[in-house]
Design a protein around this motif. Sequence first.
Motif, PDB file in Angstrom:
ATOM      1  N   LEU A   1       0.822  -1.204   0.000  1.00 31.06           N
ATOM      2  CA  LEU A   1       0.000   0.000   0.000  1.00 31.06           C
ATOM      3  C   LEU A   1       0.860   1.260   0.000  1.00 31.06           C
ATOM      4  O   LEU A   1       0.516   2.254  -0.645  1.00 31.06           O
ATOM      5  CB  LEU A   1      -0.925  -0.004   1.212  1.00 31.06           C
ATOM      6  CG  LEU A   1      -2.025  -1.076   1.209  1.00 31.06           C
ATOM      7  CD1 LEU A   1      -2.737  -1.112   2.552  1.00 31.06           C
ATOM      8  CD2 LEU A   1      -3.023  -0.806   0.082  1.00 31.06           C
ATOM      9  N   ALA A   2       1.966   1.231   0.716  1.00 29.25           N
ATOM     10  CA  ALA A   2       2.856   2.389   0.735  1.00 29.25           C
ATOM     11  C   ALA A   2       3.433   2.638  -0.656  1.00 29.25           C
ATOM     12  O   ALA A   2       3.587   3.795  -1.079  1.00 29.25           O
ATOM     13  CB  ALA A   2       3.975   2.175   1.739  1.00 29.25           C
ATOM     14  N   GLY A   3       3.775   1.558  -1.378  1.00 32.25           N
ATOM     15  CA  GLY A   3       4.273   1.718  -2.746  1.00 32.25           C
ATOM     16  C   GLY A   3       3.243   2.357  -3.648  1.00 32.25           C
ATOM     17  O   GLY A   3       3.572   3.220  -4.474  1.00 32.25           O
ATOM     18  N   HIS A   4       1.987   1.971  -3.482  1.00 28.24           N
ATOM     19  CA  HIS A   4       0.925   2.607  -4.261  1.00 28.24           C
ATOM     20  C   HIS A   4       0.759   4.063  -3.869  1.00 28.24           C
ATOM     21  O   HIS A   4       0.505   4.915  -4.725  1.00 28.24           O
ATOM     22  CB  HIS A   4      -0.385   1.861  -4.056  1.00 28.24           C
ATOM     23  CG  HIS A   4      -0.577   0.728  -5.016  1.00 28.24           C
ATOM     24  ND1 HIS A   4      -1.803   0.222  -5.360  1.00 28.24           N
ATOM     25  CD2 HIS A   4       0.335   0.006  -5.723  1.00 28.24           C
ATOM     26  CE1 HIS A   4      -1.645  -0.763  -6.225  1.00 28.24           C
ATOM     27  NE2 HIS A   4      -0.359  -0.913  -6.452  1.00 28.24           N
ATOM     28  N   ALA A   5       0.881   4.344  -2.592  1.00 28.54           N
ATOM     29  CA  ALA A   5       0.731   5.726  -2.130  1.00 28.54           C
ATOM     30  C   ALA A   5       1.775   6.630  -2.778  1.00 28.54           C
ATOM     31  O   ALA A   5       1.486   7.778  -3.143  1.00 28.54           O
ATOM     32  CB  ALA A   5       0.839   5.789  -0.612  1.00 28.54           C
TER      33      ALA A   5
ATOM     34  N   SER B   1       5.354  14.311   1.483  1.00 28.27           N
ATOM     35  CA  SER B   1       6.337  14.995   2.337  1.00 28.27           C
ATOM     36  C   SER B   1       5.720  15.467   3.645  1.00 28.27           C
ATOM     37  O   SER B   1       6.443  15.653   4.644  1.00 28.27           O
ATOM     38  CB  SER B   1       6.943  16.182   1.579  1.00 28.27           C
ATOM     39  OG  SER B   1       5.936  17.130   1.238  1.00 28.27           O
ATOM     40  N   GLU B   2       4.419  15.666   3.670  1.00 23.86           N
ATOM     41  CA  GLU B   2       3.769  16.038   4.923  1.00 23.86           C
ATOM     42  C   GLU B   2       3.594  14.852   5.858  1.00 23.86           C
ATOM     43  O   GLU B   2       3.391  15.031   7.056  1.00 23.86           O
ATOM     44  CB  GLU B   2       2.395  16.657   4.626  1.00 23.86           C
ATOM     45  CG  GLU B   2       2.459  18.024   3.951  1.00 23.86           C
ATOM     46  CD  GLU B   2       1.078  18.557   3.636  1.00 23.86           C
ATOM     47  OE1 GLU B   2       0.093  17.817   3.898  1.00 23.86           O
ATOM     48  OE2 GLU B   2       0.970  19.694   3.128  1.00 23.86           O
ATOM     49  N   LEU B   3       3.688  13.654   5.303  1.00 19.98           N
ATOM     50  CA  LEU B   3       3.458  12.455   6.103  1.00 19.98           C
ATOM     51  C   LEU B   3       4.748  11.809   6.596  1.00 19.98           C
ATOM     52  O   LEU B   3       4.799  11.303   7.722  1.00 19.98           O
ATOM     53  CB  LEU B   3       2.659  11.430   5.277  1.00 19.98           C
ATOM     54  CG  LEU B   3       1.261  11.865   4.834  1.00 19.98           C
ATOM     55  CD1 LEU B   3       0.657  10.835   3.892  1.00 19.98           C
ATOM     56  CD2 LEU B   3       0.357  12.055   6.044  1.00 19.98           C
ATOM     57  N   VAL B   4       5.754  11.786   5.751  1.00 13.97           N
ATOM     58  CA  VAL B   4       7.012  11.118   6.108  1.00 13.97           C
ATOM     59  C   VAL B   4       8.187  12.006   5.717  1.00 13.97           C
ATOM     60  O   VAL B   4       8.056  12.928   4.907  1.00 13.97           O
ATOM     61  CB  VAL B   4       7.132   9.747   5.407  1.00 13.97           C
ATOM     62  CG1 VAL B   4       6.004   8.828   5.828  1.00 13.97           C
ATOM     63  CG2 VAL B   4       7.159   9.899   3.890  1.00 13.97           C
TER      64      VAL B   4
ATOM     65  N   ARG C   1       3.586   2.315   7.359  1.00 18.56           N
ATOM     66  CA  ARG C   1       2.236   2.227   7.904  1.00 18.56           C
ATOM     67  C   ARG C   1       1.472   3.531   7.652  1.00 18.56           C
ATOM     68  O   ARG C   1       0.281   3.525   7.292  1.00 18.56           O
ATOM     69  CB  ARG C   1       2.315   1.946   9.399  1.00 18.56           C
ATOM     70  CG  ARG C   1       0.991   1.786  10.111  1.00 18.56           C
ATOM     71  CD  ARG C   1       0.472   0.401   9.948  1.00 18.56           C
ATOM     72  NE  ARG C   1      -0.670   0.141  10.828  1.00 18.56           N
ATOM     73  CZ  ARG C   1      -1.221  -1.044  11.007  1.00 18.56           C
ATOM     74  NH1 ARG C   1      -0.728  -2.106  10.375  1.00 18.56           N
ATOM     75  NH2 ARG C   1      -2.247  -1.209  11.808  1.00 18.56           N
ATOM     76  N   THR C   2       2.151   4.656   7.824  1.00 18.52           N
ATOM     77  CA  THR C   2       1.517   5.960   7.612  1.00 18.52           C
ATOM     78  C   THR C   2       1.098   6.135   6.156  1.00 18.52           C
ATOM     79  O   THR C   2      -0.016   6.577   5.871  1.00 18.52           O
ATOM     80  CB  THR C   2       2.482   7.087   8.015  1.00 18.52           C
ATOM     81  OG1 THR C   2       2.809   6.969   9.406  1.00 18.52           O
ATOM     82  CG2 THR C   2       1.851   8.451   7.758  1.00 18.52           C
ATOM     83  N   LEU C   3       1.997   5.768   5.241  1.00 15.48           N
ATOM     84  CA  LEU C   3       1.663   5.877   3.829  1.00 15.48           C
ATOM     85  C   LEU C   3       0.557   4.895   3.435  1.00 15.48           C
ATOM     86  O   LEU C   3      -0.300   5.199   2.609  1.00 15.48           O
ATOM     87  CB  LEU C   3       2.909   5.637   2.971  1.00 15.48           C
ATOM     88  CG  LEU C   3       3.978   6.740   3.007  1.00 15.48           C
ATOM     89  CD1 LEU C   3       5.166   6.362   2.139  1.00 15.48           C
ATOM     90  CD2 LEU C   3       3.404   8.076   2.550  1.00 15.48           C
TER      91      LEU C   3
END
Length: 206
Positions: free
Chosen positions: A154-158, A168-171, A184-186
Motif C-alpha cells: 500500500l505504501a508503494g501505491h501511495a 512529504s507532509e506524512l514522512v 504504515r503511515t503511507l
Amino acid sequence: MRPTLRASDSHTVHTLDGLVIFWVLLWTVLGVLTGLAIWRAADTGDTISNSGRALSSVAGGLVELSDLPLIPARPGEIGRKVAASADDITARGQEVKQQLHELAVLLGIVIVSFPLTPVVGFYLPMRVRRGRDLGRLRRLLRTRQDDPGLDSYLAGHARLTLSYEQISELVDLTKPELSDEDRRTLADAELSRLGLVRPRSGERRP
C-alpha cells in the motif's frame, strides 16, 4: 490480488457518480417531456376525426335533402361522395393519433437510452472493477492487516498516487529508507484515498 492502483480516490469516484446520475436524470427528464409533448400533439388526430364526423353530418343532410319532393338527385350524389371522403378523414385522424402516440413512446425511449450507452458500456464496468478491487483489499485488511508486506504494498501505491507535497507532509523523504512506521503511515494514507479504513482488532477474521 490485482493492483488497486487503477481504483481512483473515493472523492473523485463520488463526484463522478453524482455527475453520471445528473446526466442520466437530465436526459430522462428530456425524454419524458419530449414524449409527453408529442403525445399531447396526438390530439390533432382527434381534431381531424371530428372534422370528418362533422363533414359526414353535412353529407347526411345532403342525402336526406335529395329525398325531398321537387329536389333533384344531384345533392344526394354529392352527399354520398362527401360522406365517403368524411369517412376517410375520420379514419385518417385516428391513424395520425396512433402514429403520434407510437412516435412519442419511441422518441422518448431513444432519448432516455442515449445517455445510458456510455454509462452501461464504460462507467458501470469500471465501477464494478473498482468495487471488486476494493472488496479484495478489504478482505486482505481483515485477514492480514498486521502483515508488513501489505503495508509495503500500500505504501508503494501511495508513492505513485499521492503528490510529492502530500507524501512529504506524512514522512521524511530525506531518509534513505522508510521505517515500518512510515510505511504504515503511507499505507493508511492510501487506504484513506480509496475511502477505506483498517478494521478494528475485533473485526479481524482468521
